[in-house]
Design an enzyme around this catalytic site. Structure first.
Site, mmCIF file in Angstrom:
data_model
loop_
_atom_site.group_PDB
_atom_site.id
_atom_site.type_symbol
_atom_site.label_atom_id
_atom_site.label_comp_id
_atom_site.label_asym_id
_atom_site.label_seq_id
_atom_site.Cartn_x
_atom_site.Cartn_y
_atom_site.Cartn_z
ATOM 1 N N ASP A 172 54.916 18.926 33.122
ATOM 2 C CA ASP A 172 54.850 19.577 31.813
ATOM 3 C C ASP A 172 55.497 20.972 31.878
ATOM 4 O OD1 ASP A 172 53.966 19.481 29.190
ATOM 5 O OD2 ASP A 172 52.004 20.356 29.628
ATOM 6 N N HIS A 173 56.292 21.300 30.871
ATOM 7 C CA HIS A 173 56.833 22.667 30.709
ATOM 8 C C HIS A 173 57.485 23.269 31.955
ATOM 9 C CE1 HIS A 173 55.534 23.445 26.611
ATOM 10 N NE2 HIS A 173 54.392 22.841 26.909
ATOM 11 N N ASP A 213 61.685 22.879 29.718
ATOM 12 C CA ASP A 213 61.368 23.769 28.588
ATOM 13 C C ASP A 213 62.324 24.960 28.588
ATOM 14 O OD1 ASP A 213 60.425 25.472 26.721
ATOM 15 O OD2 ASP A 213 58.379 25.594 27.500
ATOM 16 N N GLU A 252 62.285 20.719 24.462
ATOM 17 C CA GLU A 252 61.590 21.387 23.335
ATOM 18 C C GLU A 252 62.611 22.180 22.536
ATOM 19 O OE1 GLU A 252 58.072 23.693 24.377
ATOM 20 O OE2 GLU A 252 58.502 25.175 22.811
ATOM 21 N N HIS A 272 49.596 25.774 21.571
ATOM 22 C CA HIS A 272 48.811 25.519 22.787
ATOM 23 C C HIS A 272 47.551 26.370 22.719
ATOM 24 C CE1 HIS A 272 52.958 24.601 24.445
ATOM 25 N NE2 HIS A 272 52.303 23.495 24.704
ATOM 26 N N GLY A 284 50.064 20.896 22.003
ATOM 27 C CA GLY A 284 48.961 21.608 21.344
ATOM 28 C C GLY A 284 48.048 20.701 20.554
ATOM 29 N N GLY A 285 47.735 19.527 21.110
ATOM 30 C CA GLY A 285 46.899 18.571 20.378
ATOM 31 C C GLY A 285 45.431 19.002 20.252
ATOM 32 N N ASN A 315 50.001 15.637 23.504
ATOM 33 C CA ASN A 315 49.547 16.357 24.705
ATOM 34 C C ASN A 315 48.205 17.048 24.473
ATOM 35 O OD1 ASN A 315 52.109 15.687 25.471
ATOM 36 N ND2 ASN A 315 52.786 17.767 25.921
ATOM 37 N N ASN A 323 45.297 19.334 26.571
ATOM 38 C CA ASN A 323 44.919 20.071 27.776
ATOM 39 C C ASN A 323 43.635 20.874 27.529
ATOM 40 O OD1 ASN A 323 44.964 21.301 30.266
ATOM 41 N ND2 ASN A 323 46.619 22.713 29.790
#
Ligand code: 13P
Length: 276
Positions: free
Chosen positions: A82-83, A104, A132, A172, A201-202, A222, A224
């Site tokens: 990720d990122h 990213d 992104e 996020h 940013g779910g 996503n 987290n």
């Protein structure tokens, strides 16, 4: 079915594959057990920070491989970086056996973003490459730069990246106030390019936010922060209630039910249950 097809199928059939970010082996185990239980495909997200914390990309890869074997996990599992802020980092993860990476370059110029994404796509035909465009905010609506439709069309046409994460109002971390999601932007993207989109940013969004986003082309979501909150909340509660407990096995295990609850609820909303 190859790993990208798992996400593409979700896109075509109108559901989303969850990406749950992991921080350690137990956490990953709880997620895998619940996904197996729900028969949901899953993406395990790993940040550079977590990979370092665990010892490196090879540790992560072997750890997940081991879990899949020992737990007899039959649902598809995609291991994702990720990122990543550099191409080198993506290459290290790919060399260790990751299935998927996110480069990213959102803070660079569009030209630089296109150039690095394109080279990763061309050099790694069997790896899922996510990019992104715009800037997904963080910590309660800070720093959102909504994506420009033309930029998204351009990056798709010039790089052929398999996954694109547009900035459409998600952030996020924890939301301050009500999230303002630009579904119209998603609609326009869907009309112009035929590519599964990623929601970052779910955590903190409601069912309608998820469902409307999925209707408009989001096929990977996503998560987290919500897992981290569930984990720390249950750990704190356990430690307060069991002040003399010193066995890490019992202490850490106390987080499993809350983690599994979050995973199960989100799988239900995303529609990925029984899609493995
Ligand atoms: P949250 O921490 O807000 O769930 O965002 C996760 C994410 O987008 C990881 O890339």
């Amino acid at each position: 079915m190859n790993k990208y097809d798992i996400i593409h199928k979700a896109y075509k059939e109108g559901y989303a594959i969850p990406q749950f970010n992991i921080v350690n082996v137990e956490y990953a185990r709880y997620i895998l057990e619940e996904c197996e239980n729900q028969k949901s495909p899953v993406i395990l997200g790993v940040s550079e920070k977590v990979a370092k914390h665990l010892g490196g990309f090879n540790v992560v890869k072997k750890m997940i491989e081991g879990l899949i074997i020992d737990l007899n996990v039959m649902v598809p599992v995609i291991l994702h970086l990720d990122h990543a802020k550099t191409k080198e980092l993506c290459e290290q993860a790919i060399n260790a056996g990751f299935d998927s990476v996110m480069i990213d370059y959102s803070s660079h110029t569009l030209e630089e973003n296109i150039s690095v994404t394109k080279s990763l796509v061309q050099e790694n035909p069997n790896i899922i490459i996510e990019c992104e465009v715009g800037s997904i905010g963080k910590n309660g609506n800070e720093g959102i730069i909504y994506s420009n439709l033309e930029d998204i069309i351009r990056i798709k046409k010039e790089t052929n990246a398999q996954l694109i994460a547009p900035a459409f109002g998600t952030v996020h971390g924890v939301y301050k106030g009500t999230p303002v999601l630009n579904y119209e932007l998603l609609k326009q993207i869907k009309k112009n390019i035929d590519t599964p989109l990623v929601m970052h940013g779910g955590s903190g969004l409601n069912e309608e936010n998820f469902k409307e986003s999925i209707r408009n082309g989001i096929a990977k979501i996503n998560i987290n922060t919500e897992l981290k909150h569930a984990w720390t909340k249950s750990l704190r509660k356990y430690l307060e209630q069991n002040q003399n407990e010193t066995d890490p096995v019992f202490i850490i295990e106390s987080t499993s039910q809350e983690i599994k609850k979050v995973v199960s609820e989100l799988i239900n909303i995303f529609g990925s249950r029984n899609k493995a």
